[in-house]
Design a protein around this motif. Structure first.
Motif, PDB file in Angstrom:
ATOM      1  N   ALA A  17      12.262  13.489  38.931  1.00  0.00           N
ATOM      2  CA  ALA A  17      13.448  13.586  39.494  1.00  0.00           C
ATOM      3  C   ALA A  17      14.577  12.558  38.533  1.00  0.00           C
ATOM      4  CB  ALA A  17      13.404  12.577  40.849  1.00  0.00           C
ATOM      5  N   ARG A  18      15.685  13.367  38.418  1.00  0.00           N
ATOM      6  CA  ARG A  18      16.821  12.773  37.571  1.00  0.00           C
ATOM      7  C   ARG A  18      17.625  11.825  38.489  1.00  0.00           C
ATOM      8  NH1 ARG A  18      18.876  17.864  33.866  1.00  0.00           N
ATOM      9  NH2 ARG A  18      16.859  18.225  33.103  1.00  0.00           N
ATOM     10  N   ARG A  19      17.991  10.972  37.526  1.00  0.00           N
ATOM     11  CA  ARG A  19      19.052   9.908  38.035  1.00  0.00           C
ATOM     12  C   ARG A  19      20.302  10.454  38.433  1.00  0.00           C
ATOM     13  NH1 ARG A  19      16.380   8.463  33.938  1.00  0.00           N
ATOM     14  NH2 ARG A  19      14.652   6.473  34.091  1.00  0.00           N
ATOM     15  N   SER A  20      21.030  10.082  39.163  1.00  0.00           N
ATOM     16  CA  SER A  20      22.557  10.457  39.615  1.00  0.00           C
ATOM     17  C   SER A  20      23.565   9.502  39.461  1.00  0.00           C
ATOM     18  CB  SER A  20      22.564  11.324  40.926  1.00  0.00           C
ATOM     19  OG  SER A  20      22.215  10.019  41.976  1.00  0.00           O
ATOM     20  N   ALA A  21      23.021   8.079  39.241  1.00  0.00           N
ATOM     21  CA  ALA A  21      23.973   7.135  38.986  1.00  0.00           C
ATOM     22  C   ALA A  21      24.956   7.573  37.829  1.00  0.00           C
ATOM     23  CB  ALA A  21      23.357   5.980  38.953  1.00  0.00           C
ATOM     24  N   ASP A  22      26.438   7.194  38.059  1.00  0.00           N
ATOM     25  CA  ASP A  22      27.289   7.303  36.958  1.00  0.00           C
ATOM     26  C   ASP A  22      27.192   6.167  36.189  1.00  0.00           C
ATOM     27  OD1 ASP A  22      29.329   7.736  35.452  1.00  0.00           O
ATOM     28  OD2 ASP A  22      30.826   8.182  37.012  1.00  0.00           O
ATOM     29  N   PRO A  23      27.044   6.337  34.827  1.00  0.00           N
ATOM     30  CA  PRO A  23      26.748   5.101  33.764  1.00  0.00           C
ATOM     31  C   PRO A  23      28.281   4.744  33.363  1.00  0.00           C
ATOM     32  CG  PRO A  23      26.560   7.189  32.677  1.00  0.00           C
ATOM     33  CD  PRO A  23      26.638   7.597  34.232  1.00  0.00           C
ATOM     34  N   LEU A  24      29.242   5.317  33.991  1.00  0.00           N
ATOM     35  CA  LEU A  24      30.840   4.844  33.769  1.00  0.00           C
ATOM     36  C   LEU A  24      30.953   3.324  33.901  1.00  0.00           C
ATOM     37  CD1 LEU A  24      33.506   5.702  32.510  1.00  0.00           C
ATOM     38  CD2 LEU A  24      34.054   6.425  34.752  1.00  0.00           C
ATOM     39  N   PRO A  25      30.609   2.749  34.965  1.00  0.00           N
ATOM     40  CA  PRO A  25      30.982   1.233  35.065  1.00  0.00           C
ATOM     41  C   PRO A  25      30.182   0.455  33.802  1.00  0.00           C
ATOM     42  CG  PRO A  25      30.377   2.202  37.205  1.00  0.00           C
ATOM     43  CD  PRO A  25      30.103   3.465  36.017  1.00  0.00           C
ATOM     44  N   GLN A  26      29.083   0.800  33.455  1.00  0.00           N
ATOM     45  CA  GLN A  26      28.426   0.141  32.427  1.00  0.00           C
ATOM     46  C   GLN A  26      28.943   0.381  31.237  1.00  0.00           C
ATOM     47  OE1 GLN A  26      23.735   0.330  32.506  1.00  0.00           O
ATOM     48  NE2 GLN A  26      24.378   1.937  33.922  1.00  0.00           N
ATOM     49  N   LEU A  27      29.335   1.728  31.088  1.00  0.00           N
ATOM     50  CA  LEU A  27      30.188   1.896  29.812  1.00  0.00           C
ATOM     51  C   LEU A  27      31.597   1.283  29.539  1.00  0.00           C
ATOM     52  CD1 LEU A  27      30.087   3.595  27.078  1.00  0.00           C
ATOM     53  CD2 LEU A  27      30.984   5.472  28.475  1.00  0.00           C
ATOM     54  N   LEU A  28      32.120   0.832  30.732  1.00  0.00           N
ATOM     55  CA  LEU A  28      33.422   0.369  30.857  1.00  0.00           C
ATOM     56  C   LEU A  28      33.475  -1.040  30.414  1.00  0.00           C
ATOM     57  CD1 LEU A  28      35.275   2.120  33.615  1.00  0.00           C
ATOM     58  CD2 LEU A  28      35.843   2.475  31.182  1.00  0.00           C
ATOM     59  N   ARG A  29      32.528  -1.752  31.077  1.00  0.00           N
ATOM     60  CA  ARG A  29      32.029  -3.288  30.922  1.00  0.00           C
ATOM     61  C   ARG A  29      31.628  -3.486  29.192  1.00  0.00           C
ATOM     62  NH1 ARG A  29      29.675  -2.791  35.935  1.00  0.00           N
ATOM     63  NH2 ARG A  29      27.514  -2.323  35.090  1.00  0.00           N
ATOM     64  N   GLN A  30      31.161  -2.449  28.894  1.00  0.00           N
ATOM     65  CA  GLN A  30      30.698  -2.874  27.381  1.00  0.00           C
ATOM     66  C   GLN A  30      31.927  -2.534  26.478  1.00  0.00           C
ATOM     67  OE1 GLN A  30      26.814  -1.108  26.179  1.00  0.00           O
ATOM     68  NE2 GLN A  30      26.163  -1.297  28.419  1.00  0.00           N
ATOM     69  N   LEU A  31      32.698  -1.573  26.862  1.00  0.00           N
ATOM     70  CA  LEU A  31      33.906  -1.213  25.990  1.00  0.00           C
ATOM     71  C   LEU A  31      34.748  -2.377  26.267  1.00  0.00           C
ATOM     72  CD1 LEU A  31      35.032   1.116  24.504  1.00  0.00           C
ATOM     73  CD2 LEU A  31      35.876   2.127  26.272  1.00  0.00           C
ATOM     74  N   ALA A  32      35.113  -2.728  27.260  1.00  0.00           N
ATOM     75  CA  ALA A  32      36.055  -4.081  27.396  1.00  0.00           C
ATOM     76  C   ALA A  32      35.355  -5.298  26.919  1.00  0.00           C
ATOM     77  CB  ALA A  32      36.071  -4.437  28.859  1.00  0.00           C
TER      78      ALA A  32
END
Length: 120
Positions: A17-32
């Motif tokens: 089964a593939r994950r469906s969670a969007d990694p965008l929030p994690q990416l934004l935290r690290q980018l900030a």
């Protein structure tokens, strides 16, 4: 015997089964965290993406840097951006680029594109 392909987002026979969670929030935290103080996200968007072998998400990010030394901070953030390491749960960054850089008197705006792929 005929096999029917599973719809996107659902595993086929014998596939995990593939994950469906969007990694965008994690990416934004690290980018900030890398951008430092006085960083604002003016626009963020994320949409599903897939190829014949991979599934992930395409991200559009508009990041505005304000305050002191915005030019130097933007240079530090964007130098080597495509090769930076990111820590995303269940995903990895396959590509991240600066589409446009707008230097203004009140700061720098960076328009970024990123592709994250599910890591299974």
């Amino acid at each position: 015997m005929i096999h029917h392909a599973a719809p996107i987002g659902r595993p086929g026979p014998g596939l995990p089964a593939r994950r469906s969670a969007d990694p965008l929030p994690q990416l934004l935290r690290q980018l900030a965290a890398r951008a430092g103080d006085a960083c604002l996200f003016d626009h963020v968007a994320s949409r599903p993406w897939c190829s014949a072998m991979f599934q992930g998400r395409r991200h559009a990010i508009t990041l505005r840097l304000e305050g002191a030394d915005t030019g130097a901070r933007a240079d530090a953030l964007t130098t080597g951006l495509p090769d930076m390491e990111w820590s995303l749960s269940g995903h990895f960054v396959a590509d991240m680029v600066v589409d446009e850089r707008l230097d203004r008197a009140d700061g720098v705006t960076l328009i970024l594109s990123a592709l994250t792929i599910e890591d299974w």
